[in-house]
Design a protein around this motif. Sequence first.
Motif, PDB file in Angstrom:
ATOM      1  N   LYS A 261      -1.507  -3.574  13.760  1.00  0.00           N
ATOM      2  CA  LYS A 261      -0.880  -3.888  12.469  1.00  0.00           C
ATOM      3  C   LYS A 261      -1.980  -4.388  11.533  1.00  0.00           C
ATOM      4  O   LYS A 261      -2.839  -5.174  11.939  1.00  0.00           O
ATOM      5  N   GLU A 262      -1.945  -3.960  10.269  1.00  0.00           N
ATOM      6  CA  GLU A 262      -3.011  -4.327   9.339  1.00  0.00           C
ATOM      7  C   GLU A 262      -2.461  -4.489   7.930  1.00  0.00           C
ATOM      8  O   GLU A 262      -1.539  -3.773   7.516  1.00  0.00           O
ATOM      9  N   ILE A 263      -3.024  -5.443   7.206  1.00  0.00           N
ATOM     10  CA  ILE A 263      -2.745  -5.596   5.780  1.00  0.00           C
ATOM     11  C   ILE A 263      -4.090  -5.699   5.063  1.00  0.00           C
ATOM     12  O   ILE A 263      -5.092  -6.103   5.665  1.00  0.00           O
ATOM     13  N   GLY A 264      -4.111  -5.339   3.792  1.00  0.00           N
ATOM     14  CA  GLY A 264      -5.380  -5.403   3.084  1.00  0.00           C
ATOM     15  C   GLY A 264      -5.209  -5.375   1.584  1.00  0.00           C
ATOM     16  O   GLY A 264      -4.145  -5.026   1.052  1.00  0.00           O
ATOM     17  N   ILE A 265      -6.265  -5.762   0.903  1.00  0.00           N
ATOM     18  CA  ILE A 265      -6.297  -5.741  -0.551  1.00  0.00           C
ATOM     19  C   ILE A 265      -7.686  -5.320  -1.007  1.00  0.00           C
ATOM     20  O   ILE A 265      -8.697  -5.696  -0.400  1.00  0.00           O
ATOM     21  N   ASN A 266      -7.742  -4.515  -2.044  1.00  0.00           N
ATOM     22  CA  ASN A 266      -8.988  -4.128  -2.707  1.00  0.00           C
ATOM     23  C   ASN A 266      -8.825  -4.443  -4.192  1.00  0.00           C
ATOM     24  O   ASN A 266      -7.860  -3.994  -4.824  1.00  0.00           O
ATOM     25  N   HIS A 267      -9.751  -5.213  -4.735  1.00  0.00           N
ATOM     26  CA  HIS A 267      -9.618  -5.650  -6.127  1.00  0.00           C
ATOM     27  C   HIS A 267     -10.943  -5.485  -6.858  1.00  0.00           C
ATOM     28  O   HIS A 267     -11.996  -5.892  -6.366  1.00  0.00           O
ATOM     29  N   LYS A 268     -10.871  -4.895  -8.032  1.00  0.00           N
ATOM     30  CA  LYS A 268     -12.042  -4.711  -8.894  1.00  0.00           C
ATOM     31  C   LYS A 268     -11.937  -5.703 -10.051  1.00  0.00           C
ATOM     32  O   LYS A 268     -11.106  -5.541 -10.952  1.00  0.00           O
ATOM     33  N   PHE A 269     -12.762  -6.760 -10.000  1.00  0.00           N
ATOM     34  CA  PHE A 269     -12.762  -7.736 -11.088  1.00  0.00           C
ATOM     35  C   PHE A 269     -13.220  -7.090 -12.391  1.00  0.00           C
ATOM     36  O   PHE A 269     -12.652  -7.333 -13.458  1.00  0.00           O
TER      37      PHE A 269
END
Length: 452
Positions: A261-269
Amino acid sequence: MSTYFRVDGGSNSITNYYMGQSGKEKDWSWDANVSRNLSGDFKDGDGITTPSSSKSTSTNFKITKKLSDKHELTATYDSYKADYKYTALWEPALKNGKVDNQNYKFILNSDFDGNTTNVLSFVNLDNDTDFNGYKTKTNTKRITDQLSTQLGNHLLTAGFEFSHDKVITFNGKKMMNRAFFLQDQFDITDQLKLTAGVRHDNNSGFGKHTTPSANLGYTFNNDRTNVYVSYSEYFIPPSPSNLYSAAYGNPNIKPETGNTKEIGINHKFDDTFVLSAHAFKRYSENRIGYVYPKYTNVGDEKARGWDIQLKKQFTPQFSTYVGYTHSVIDATAQRAKNVDGYVPKGAWDIGLDYDNKDFNASLIGKGVIDRMGPQSADAVDAFFPATTYFVWDASMNYNVNKNAKIYFKVNNIFDKFYAEHSNARYNWSADPDGQWWRAPGRSFLVGMEYAF
């Protein structure tokens, strides 16, 4: 057409030669190269010499023929041959090894109408190893076909895989696996995407297994942030080496199954600053691993962890990145926590890069946090010479002109004394200093490359 040649050498009697050519002529294109790599004894960060030698040759060839506007055929050949000797200070004499691995493949790529593609491939792998007189020779043949088509908001992918393994050094023992898979990448909205699939394996030695997977991702309106959650199951049959390696094989190993099971976030400031973070939890049944003196099922295993990475472009020339991974792997029936303490609780990856046309340089740091060794009844106080440490490497490249380049590398800049493997567990009454598989200390490499 481009032909290139590279030669370099440095510490530890290292000498490397590399020559290659790539080009294109009408409907044909190709890329071929060969390298020769030599190395000898090395000193660790404590100044002690470890006897070692290696002579290897790698050959790689790829050729592609465009058959029509819709089809092209690619053939590849890869070969790796090596003779090596090595030892640890606690061993009485050098161990000898030989490797002779060769593989070739054929790949037919088809693009029928821009929306429907197909990839059909055939792979043949020949692996031949001799570990101090223990010989293992295997052959693997694999046929795979994958068809993808776009139907509205759905990208459908379906295919099959058939593999045939033969262990020549184990009376020609044969294993077969047949698999079928189906996946749907569904664009529910412009922001919300669901990818779901299923794979069914039928293994000649370990029966039938069905493994589903799903990934749900959402991209916010500003296109700067993406989040996802995923679930997947897996089935891993023992490899021919796991089962029948002359030195370490165990024909009684069971297949490994489990889920992640996996969760994730990718964010470009902004366009120069990016963050990625992930967390996972894994459960494995009959985990396959190595416990002296052979491969085995180490028991059911629970693992969890998280990681975070930051990348920043300060100027057009200068950029940096930093990443940290935290791992917790519970003890099993046969191994202590974190795979007998070999997997560190934390790991750092740090990099600095400078690129200014004809000159570029990089500095890379690898950090190990709490690689403790087995914390169990048979543990020793000094299983590793260092449990927390950083190792730093650097490289520089300079383009003399459009054809020639020179480069310089230094590994383990600060001559850190460390080891990634240890025999202390099995000779706990002996002096642990002599039980470590010592890693190389500071070393240098200088070379040049010429293309024409």
